[in-house]
Design an enzyme around this catalytic site. Structure first.
Site, PDB file in Angstrom:
ATOM      1  N   GLU A 116       0.833  -1.216   0.000  1.00  0.00           N
ATOM      2  CA  GLU A 116       0.000   0.000   0.000  1.00  0.00           C
ATOM      3  C   GLU A 116       0.866   1.264   0.000  1.00  0.00           C
ATOM      4  OE1 GLU A 116      -3.045   0.007  -0.552  1.00  0.00           O
ATOM      5  OE2 GLU A 116      -3.727  -1.994   0.004  1.00  0.00           O
ATOM      6  N   ASN A 122       1.211   3.903  -3.104  1.00  0.00           N
ATOM      7  CA  ASN A 122       0.858   5.315  -2.932  1.00  0.00           C
ATOM      8  C   ASN A 122       1.971   6.236  -3.404  1.00  0.00           C
ATOM      9  OD1 ASN A 122      -1.672   4.838  -1.956  1.00  0.00           O
ATOM     10  ND2 ASN A 122      -1.183   5.261   0.189  1.00  0.00           N
ATOM     11  N   ARG A 182      -9.121   4.112  -7.755  1.00  0.00           N
ATOM     12  CA  ARG A 182      -8.562   3.851  -6.430  1.00  0.00           C
ATOM     13  C   ARG A 182      -9.726   3.582  -5.474  1.00  0.00           C
ATOM     14  NH1 ARG A 182      -4.589   1.791  -7.161  1.00  0.00           N
ATOM     15  NH2 ARG A 182      -4.200   1.958  -4.950  1.00  0.00           N
TER      16      ARG A 182
HETATM   17  N1  LIG Z   1       2.731   9.108  -0.943  1.00  0.00           N
HETATM   18  C1  LIG Z   1       1.694   9.945  -1.141  1.00  0.00           C
HETATM   19  N2  LIG Z   1       1.879  11.158  -1.731  1.00  0.00           N
HETATM   20  C2  LIG Z   1       0.853  12.000  -1.958  1.00  0.00           C
HETATM   21  N3  LIG Z   1      -0.425  11.737  -1.616  1.00  0.00           N
HETATM   22  C3  LIG Z   1      -0.680  10.559  -1.004  1.00  0.00           C
HETATM   23  C4  LIG Z   1       0.347   9.611  -0.734  1.00  0.00           C
HETATM   24  N4  LIG Z   1      -0.213   8.543  -0.128  1.00  0.00           N
HETATM   25  C5  LIG Z   1      -1.522   8.811  -0.014  1.00  0.00           C
HETATM   26  N5  LIG Z   1      -1.821  10.019  -0.541  1.00  0.00           N
HETATM   27  C6  LIG Z   1      -3.152  10.665  -0.555  1.00  0.00           C
HETATM   28  O1  LIG Z   1      -3.999  10.004   0.373  1.00  0.00           O
HETATM   29  C7  LIG Z   1      -5.155   9.491  -0.279  1.00  0.00           C
HETATM   30  C8  LIG Z   1      -5.603   8.199   0.367  1.00  0.00           C
HETATM   31  O2  LIG Z   1      -4.653   7.165   0.167  1.00  0.00           O
HETATM   32  P1  LIG Z   1      -5.145   5.646   0.219  1.00  0.00           P
HETATM   33  O3  LIG Z   1      -5.890   5.436   1.500  1.00  0.00           O
HETATM   34  O4  LIG Z   1      -3.990   4.767  -0.038  1.00  0.00           O
HETATM   35  O5  LIG Z   1      -6.205   5.569  -0.953  1.00  0.00           O
HETATM   36  P2  LIG Z   1      -5.990   5.482  -2.560  1.00  0.00           P
HETATM   37  O6  LIG Z   1      -4.564   5.133  -2.838  1.00  0.00           O
HETATM   38  O7  LIG Z   1      -6.923   4.403  -2.983  1.00  0.00           O
HETATM   39  O8  LIG Z   1      -6.367   6.830  -3.100  1.00  0.00           O
HETATM   40  C9  LIG Z   1      -4.770   9.381  -1.733  1.00  0.00           C
HETATM   41  O9  LIG Z   1      -5.880   9.408  -2.596  1.00  0.00           O
HETATM   42  C10 LIG Z   1      -3.839  10.572  -1.907  1.00  0.00           C
HETATM   43  O10 LIG Z   1      -4.588  11.748  -2.101  1.00  0.00           O
HETATM   44 MG   LIG Z   2      -3.461   3.780  -1.801  1.00  0.00          MG
END
Ligand SMILES: Nc1ncnc2c1ncn2[C@@H]1O[C@H](COP(=O)(O)OP(=O)(O)O)[C@@H](O)[C@H]1O
Ligand SMILES: [Mg+2]
Lengths: 117, 145
Positions: free
Chosen positions: B46, B50, B104
């Protein structure tokens, strides 16, 4: 990840094997969408029996197909989920949209029952 | 038994599997259960995903994955130098995603929080994001014991 498609009546079965992560999900969704278009099927059954690993990208791929298929009046089913995959499904509340069955046989039976009834 | 590892890799989706397998192999020396290893694999997947999708928005960048073991405590850190997160509270909410068009699910942080014992996020818009997670092996008694 490997994938095989089998068509039974109006249902397209997607037999997956391997690890369903972001990388695999991107490839798989393109294949499934092409197949859905070509075959003109109504319903989709994901067979997870040989999927050892899935993360939230797998959820997104399944939900995306649910949106496509349900918009056309079809159903999405899933079978063969191991306890971890099932836990991840339930964390996201997917069982409210996707019909979860034990095996392909059960899924096809259940589903036919619903259609007749 | 104290040990550490550090892995640097480009933000390609092929590397998601590689990163989680490396961390799982590193953690194996602390004798985790299969379930514990799966928890770690899923959480690392995960965090790295991300970094690829959100941090670098599918463009090229460097991801640093490091881990330490102190006894049976595993600490994993995943760093990207990408766009960063404006609103951390919102980002961590179950089902929240800023990229619904990429299909997502918004469940990444929820999975990291549920599968690990600790999950902290430090992020600065325009600078990048660090996810630090802890898993303590052997917390639950094995079923047959
Ligand atoms: N490494 C990252 N850099 C920038 N934004 C991030 C990062 N990780 C997560 N996010 C933000 O947090 C949100 C939620 O992440 P997550 O729970 O993994 O859901 P998803 O990946 O399905 O969108 C993402 O949609 C993004 O906006
Ligand atoms: Mg994610």
């Amino acid at each position: 990840m490997e994938v095989k498609f089998v068509r039974v009546g109006s249902t397209l079965i997607v037999r997956m094997a391997g690890e369903l992560d972001h990388h695999a999900a991107e490839i798989l969704r393109t294949k499934i969408d092409a197949k859905l278009k070509r075959e003109g099927v109504r319903d989709l059954l994901f067979d997870f029996q040989k999927v050892q690993f899935m993360d939230s990208s797998g959820l997104g791929m399944v939900l995306g197909r649910y949106k496509l298929v349900s918009a056309q009046g079809g159903k999405v089913l899933a079978c063969g989920l191991n306890p971890r995959v099932k836990r991840i499904f339930e964390m996201a509340g997917l069982q409210k949209r996707i019909i979860i069955c034990r095996s392909e046989e059960e899924a096809l039976r259940e589903h036919r029952g619903e259609k007749d009834g | 038994m104290d040990n550490y590892m550090k892995l640097e890799l480009p933000s390609k989706s092929q590397n998601e599997a590689f990163a989680r397998i490396v961390v799982a192999a590193f953690a194996a020396q602390a004798d985790p259960t299969l379930d514990e290893i799966s928890d770690v694999k899923t959480a690392v997947s995960e965090a790295v995903t991300n970094a690829v999708i959100h941090g670098y928005e599918n463009k090229s960048g460097t991801i640093v994955v490091s881990a330490t073991l102190q006894g049976r405590k595993l600490e994993v850190t995943v760093i990207d130098y990408g766009v960063g997160i404006e609103d951390l509270e919102q980002a961590r909410m179950p089902l929240y995603t800023s990229k619904p068009e990429l299909e997502r699910s918004g469940m990444g942080f929820t999975i990291m929080e549920n599968f690990m014992d600790e999950c902290d996020v430090i992020s600065e818009p325009g600078k990048g994001t660090t996810v630090r997670m802890v898993k303590i092996f052997g917390k639950k008694e094995p079923a047959e014991a």
